[in-house]
Enzyme design. Structure first.
Site, PDB file in Angstrom:
ATOM      1  N   HIS A   1       0.827  -1.211   0.000  1.00 19.31           N
ATOM      2  CA  HIS A   1       0.000   0.000   0.000  1.00 19.31           C
ATOM      3  C   HIS A   1       0.860   1.261   0.000  1.00 19.31           C
ATOM      4  O   HIS A   1       0.486   2.267  -0.592  1.00 19.31           O
ATOM      5  CB  HIS A   1      -0.961  -0.003   1.190  1.00 19.31           C
ATOM      6  CG  HIS A   1      -2.195  -0.818   0.930  1.00 19.31           C
ATOM      7  ND1 HIS A   1      -3.468  -0.346   1.108  1.00 19.31           N
ATOM      8  CD2 HIS A   1      -2.336  -2.089   0.498  1.00 19.31           C
ATOM      9  CE1 HIS A   1      -4.340  -1.282   0.789  1.00 19.31           C
ATOM     10  NE2 HIS A   1      -3.684  -2.361   0.420  1.00 19.31           N
TER      11      HIS A   1
ATOM     12  N   ASP B   1       7.385   5.783  -0.036  1.00 22.72           N
ATOM     13  CA  ASP B   1       7.903   6.976   0.652  1.00 22.72           C
ATOM     14  C   ASP B   1       7.387   7.081   2.081  1.00 22.72           C
ATOM     15  O   ASP B   1       7.463   8.151   2.690  1.00 22.72           O
ATOM     16  CB  ASP B   1       7.485   8.233  -0.114  1.00 22.72           C
ATOM     17  CG  ASP B   1       5.973   8.423  -0.116  1.00 22.72           C
ATOM     18  OD1 ASP B   1       5.242   7.463   0.234  1.00 22.72           O
ATOM     19  OD2 ASP B   1       5.498   9.526  -0.448  1.00 22.72           O
TER      20      ASP B   1
END
Ligand code: HEM
Length: 348
Positions: free
Chosen positions: A85, A93
């Site tokens: 996800h 990130d």
């Protein structure tokens, strides 16, 4: 800079099987094709990014993750899904980890509920205790996913690192990025293509549904009012007992993704389950379908991965590395190493 060039070694499946023999843990790290190495290198990542700046980083993550999975064997799946996800929404990130703030009340995590946020915060605290402000949360997620595969799947590989943590997390981007379990094959292929992933990556990574948990609300559309004809009838009858019709309040009941064998073991069992109609989602079963452009390519891959567990392990390792390179932030990009994973360093 410590830099290991072993990904340029390409070995045959026979050699892989020989490598497997002496130990239960299969070390696949040397066995990824050079092409995959170039994917992560192109993304600016490298093996052992912390070897000199924080030599204990990867061991620390592994020890904590291993302990957590020993306590709760379902946690491996939680870490693998968190990484997926994270990578599928604005790249790998750590945007998935940010808590809502006054200035940004709608972060990614306010949308789809995922397990493991507290656990990631604990891993980060353990890493901070050995090296303060060196190891990014994006890399911690990547290592935790890899170490979950070691603990729950029994195979090991190098996960390139050097990701920075991003500053933004936007709820609306979740539904644009994360595929729906109701998707048909073409929709899945299109979704993966936007992330630079191909049909093989889709099939290989879907093997993650060999372990972990889901909720009945993702399954009941295939059970009521009539059973999806692509689902095995005996399997469906048993599933109906666990998942009553949604109006009877059954939506939030947990069920195992793999109801056929050990639900906490990551393996190629998923492909046997697809082939026998014993998977939970339309998005799993549709891998057996055809599209005008791909023909029956994905169905053939399901058969092949079912028949070749070692080959699937190598492919899964490679595809995780490839997924881990999606839109990463590295040295020249705007990014930071967060102090805590749930907030940016200047959070307000
Ligand atoms: C191909 C498209 C995919 C769809 C539509 C999809 C959908 C879902 C859904 C609906 C759930 C259950 C969520 C819940 O009830 O809480 C789930 C669970 C899970 N998915 Fe996927 N997924 C996909 C691909 C992937 C990929 C690529 C990975 C990782 C490589 C992955 C790993 C997992 C894992 C490990 C779980 C169990 C999580 C847990 O136990 O908490 N999925 N997926």
């Amino acid at each position: 800079v410590s830099f290991i060039r072993h990904t340029q070694t390409v070995v045959s499946e026979q050699e892989l099987e020989m490598a497997m023999a002496p130990s239960k843990v299969v070390v696949l790290m040397a066995f990824m094709a050079a092409a995959l190495s170039s994917v992560s290198m192109a993304a600016g990542l490298q093996h052992g990014f912390y070897y000199s700046s924080c030599p204990q980083a990867e061991d620390t993550v592994r020890n904590v993750v291993q302990g957590m999975i020993n306590n709760d064997p379902t946690m491996g799946a939680a870490f693998v899904r968190l990484f997926f996800h994270d990578c599928f929404v604005r790249g790998c990130d750590a945007s998935i980890l940010l808590d809502p703030t006054t200035s940004n009340p709608q972060t990614e995590k306010t949308t789809i509920p995922l397990r493991g946020y507290d656990a990631v915060n604990k891993i980060k605290a353990a890493v901070e205790a050995v090296c303060s402000r060196v190891v990014s949360c994006a890399d911690i997620l990547a290592f935790a996913a890899r170490d979950s595969i070691v603990a729950s799947g029994g195979f090991n590989f190098h996960m390139p690192s050097g990701r920075l943590d991003g500053f933004r997390s936007i709820a609306d981007e979740v539904f644009q990025g994360i595929p729906s379990p109701a998707f048909q094959l073409q929709e899945l292929l299109d979704n993966f293509a936007t992330k630079g992933l191909n049909a093989e990556d889709l099939v290989v990574l879907s093997g993650a549904h060999s372990f972990g948990l889901t909720h009945c609300n993702f399954v009941t559309p295939r059970l009521y009012p009539t059973v999806d004809p692509t689902m095995n009838a005996t399997f469906a009858a048993a599933l109906k007992k666990v998942c009553p019709p949604p109006r009877n309040g059954g939506g939030f009941i947990s069920v195992s993704n793999n109801r056929v064998t050990d639900p906490n073991k990551l393996s190629n069992q998923f492909y046997h389950n697809v082939a026998s109609g014993q998977v939970l989602f339309t998005s799993d079963q549709t891998l057996m379908d055809q599209t005008p452009t791909t023909g029956n390519k994905t169905a053939a891959m399901v058969t092949d991965n079912a028949a070749n567990p070692i080959a699937w392990m190598a492919r899964f390792a490679g595809a995780m590395v490839k997924m881990g390179g999606i839109e990463v932030l590295t040295r020249t990009d705007p990014g930071e190493v967060r102090k805590v994973c749930f907030a940016t360093n200047n959070a307000s």
